[in-house]
Design an enzyme around this catalytic site. Sequence first.
Site, PDB file in Angstrom:
ATOM      1  N   SER A 285       4.247  90.130 -17.775  1.00  0.00           N
ATOM      2  CA  SER A 285       5.102  89.242 -16.977  1.00  0.00           C
ATOM      3  C   SER A 285       5.033  89.715 -15.535  1.00  0.00           C
ATOM      4  CB  SER A 285       6.548  89.364 -17.483  1.00  0.00           C
ATOM      5  OG  SER A 285       7.455  88.781 -16.563  1.00  0.00           O
TER       6      SER A 285
ATOM      7  N   TYR B  86      14.314  93.607 -20.378  1.00  0.00           N
ATOM      8  CA  TYR B  86      13.046  92.871 -20.256  1.00  0.00           C
ATOM      9  C   TYR B  86      12.148  93.526 -19.203  1.00  0.00           C
ATOM     10  CZ  TYR B  86      10.038  88.684 -19.972  1.00  0.00           C
ATOM     11  OH  TYR B  86       8.975  87.806 -19.998  1.00  0.00           O
TER      12      TYR B  86
HETATM   13  P1  NAD Z   1       8.685  81.432 -26.774  1.00  0.00           P
HETATM   14  O1  NAD Z   1      10.121  81.697 -27.073  1.00  0.00           O
HETATM   15  O2  NAD Z   1       8.202  80.042 -26.647  1.00  0.00           O
HETATM   16  O3  NAD Z   1       7.769  82.181 -27.844  1.00  0.00           O
HETATM   17  C1  NAD Z   1       8.075  83.469 -28.309  1.00  0.00           C
HETATM   18  C2  NAD Z   1       7.336  83.696 -29.607  1.00  0.00           C
HETATM   19  O4  NAD Z   1       7.662  84.997 -30.088  1.00  0.00           O
HETATM   20  C3  NAD Z   1       7.736  82.706 -30.709  1.00  0.00           C
HETATM   21  O5  NAD Z   1       6.618  82.397 -31.495  1.00  0.00           O
HETATM   22  C4  NAD Z   1       8.755  83.514 -31.516  1.00  0.00           C
HETATM   23  O6  NAD Z   1       8.888  83.079 -32.870  1.00  0.00           O
HETATM   24  C5  NAD Z   1       8.115  84.875 -31.430  1.00  0.00           C
HETATM   25  N1  NAD Z   1       9.028  85.957 -31.755  1.00  0.00           N
HETATM   26  C6  NAD Z   1      10.257  86.232 -31.231  1.00  0.00           C
HETATM   27  N2  NAD Z   1      10.774  87.302 -31.845  1.00  0.00           N
HETATM   28  C7  NAD Z   1       9.859  87.718 -32.748  1.00  0.00           C
HETATM   29  C8  NAD Z   1       9.819  88.780 -33.695  1.00  0.00           C
HETATM   30  N3  NAD Z   1      10.841  89.643 -33.828  1.00  0.00           N
HETATM   31  N4  NAD Z   1       8.731  88.894 -34.489  1.00  0.00           N
HETATM   32  C9  NAD Z   1       7.699  88.019 -34.386  1.00  0.00           C
HETATM   33  N5  NAD Z   1       7.683  86.997 -33.501  1.00  0.00           N
HETATM   34  C10 NAD Z   1       8.762  86.863 -32.706  1.00  0.00           C
HETATM   35  O7  NAD Z   1       8.402  82.265 -25.449  1.00  0.00           O
HETATM   36  P2  NAD Z   1       7.164  82.300 -24.421  1.00  0.00           P
HETATM   37  O8  NAD Z   1       7.695  81.932 -23.105  1.00  0.00           O
HETATM   38  O9  NAD Z   1       5.972  81.611 -24.945  1.00  0.00           O
HETATM   39  O10 NAD Z   1       6.927  83.880 -24.368  1.00  0.00           O
HETATM   40  C11 NAD Z   1       5.789  84.504 -24.902  1.00  0.00           C
HETATM   41  C12 NAD Z   1       5.552  85.790 -24.127  1.00  0.00           C
HETATM   42  O11 NAD Z   1       5.329  85.480 -22.764  1.00  0.00           O
HETATM   43  C13 NAD Z   1       6.728  86.775 -24.156  1.00  0.00           C
HETATM   44  O12 NAD Z   1       6.249  88.098 -24.294  1.00  0.00           O
HETATM   45  C14 NAD Z   1       7.345  86.581 -22.793  1.00  0.00           C
HETATM   46  O13 NAD Z   1       8.037  87.729 -22.350  1.00  0.00           O
HETATM   47  C15 NAD Z   1       6.126  86.307 -21.952  1.00  0.00           C
HETATM   48  N6  NAD Z   1       6.380  85.640 -20.681  1.00  0.00           N
HETATM   49  C16 NAD Z   1       6.964  84.408 -20.639  1.00  0.00           C
HETATM   50  C17 NAD Z   1       7.181  83.807 -19.417  1.00  0.00           C
HETATM   51  C18 NAD Z   1       7.813  82.459 -19.290  1.00  0.00           C
HETATM   52  O14 NAD Z   1       8.176  82.082 -18.185  1.00  0.00           O
HETATM   53  N7  NAD Z   1       7.947  81.687 -20.361  1.00  0.00           N
HETATM   54  C19 NAD Z   1       6.839  84.467 -18.236  1.00  0.00           C
HETATM   55  C20 NAD Z   1       6.245  85.718 -18.319  1.00  0.00           C
HETATM   56  C21 NAD Z   1       6.021  86.294 -19.551  1.00  0.00           C
END
Ligand code: NAD
Length: 260
Positions: free
Chosen positions: A142, A155
């Site tokens: 991130s 986070y």
């Molecule tokens: P999202 O909520 O759409 O997806 C998260 C995924 O992780 C889902 O499939 C969920 O079921 C899974 N998950 C959650 N807890 C879990 C567990 N205990 N065991 C197994 N799976 C689990 O979120 P996203 O935005 O797609 O985030 C994905 C990654 O990207 C994360 O690491 C997040 O920190 C990172 N990220 C997101 C953003 C953003 O703006 N959306 C920005 C930077 C980084």
Amino acid sequence: MLTGKTALVTGSTSGIGLAIARAMAKEGANVVLNGFGDVAEIESIRSEIAEAFDVAVRYSPADMSQPDQIAAMVTEAEAEFGAIDILCNNAGIQHVAPVDEFPAEKWDAIIAINLSSSFHTIRAVLPEMRTRGWGRIIQTASAHALVASPYKAAYVAAKHGIAGLTKVVALETAEQGITINAICPGYVWTPLVERQIPDTAKARGISEEAVKRDVMLTAQPTKEFVTVDEIAGMAVFLTSDTARNITGAILPMDGGWTAA
Ligand code: NAD
């Protein structure tokens, strides 16, 4: 490009992980999906990707906060596919609160899912990658691996930890045909971001619209959310031969956020 290879993408039932899984399958890789969600919905995602790209797609419900479930997921995937050639550590959760009000159990869960799970998956897949002399590990970090924002203590700590882990593993695998890199997205429009808007609004005492405009997109000079397909495209590039000298890199995809 990836025919005959197998990609494990944690947290791929939604958002960024799902886009990465789909992109790997499009390149011909077999895929192991992981994450939570409605059983029927996950099965429909699994079969749709398998049919669309004519690859094997499996689903593991392993909870990324549980080291024994992570080990079992990797053992099962290796038994079926021989190796995990591409590991995408993507599962993540968020909680937004001032540090002195931050619930300890949320801290523990975020550190376990967003940071420690990567340690557990990496140590499980590395021996087979070393045997084959090829491997690609892609961490969804991130912009918060590089800079902080208030109210996101766990986070930001976890994502900075991912940057450190990425660099260490890069040094340990540098001569083994294995690369590991961390993609650092800014704000991406996914369920994770959508869900944190009400809490951020509450913590800052502003409206939900103001969170989007004045908190999220203010940080991004382009004033655009990053898309999941852009991140998936970078992940695919990192698996290519052209990218074989990119390792230990912390790669922002944040519309200029961390340039400021
Ligand atoms: P999202 O909520 O759409 O997806 C998260 C995924 O992780 C889902 O499939 C969920 O079921 C899974 N998950 C959650 N807890 C879990 C567990 N205990 N065991 C197994 N799976 C689990 O979120 P996203 O935005 O797609 O985030 C994905 C990654 O990207 C994360 O690491 C997040 O920190 C990172 N990220 C997101 C953003 C953003 O703006 N959306 C920005 C930077 C980084």
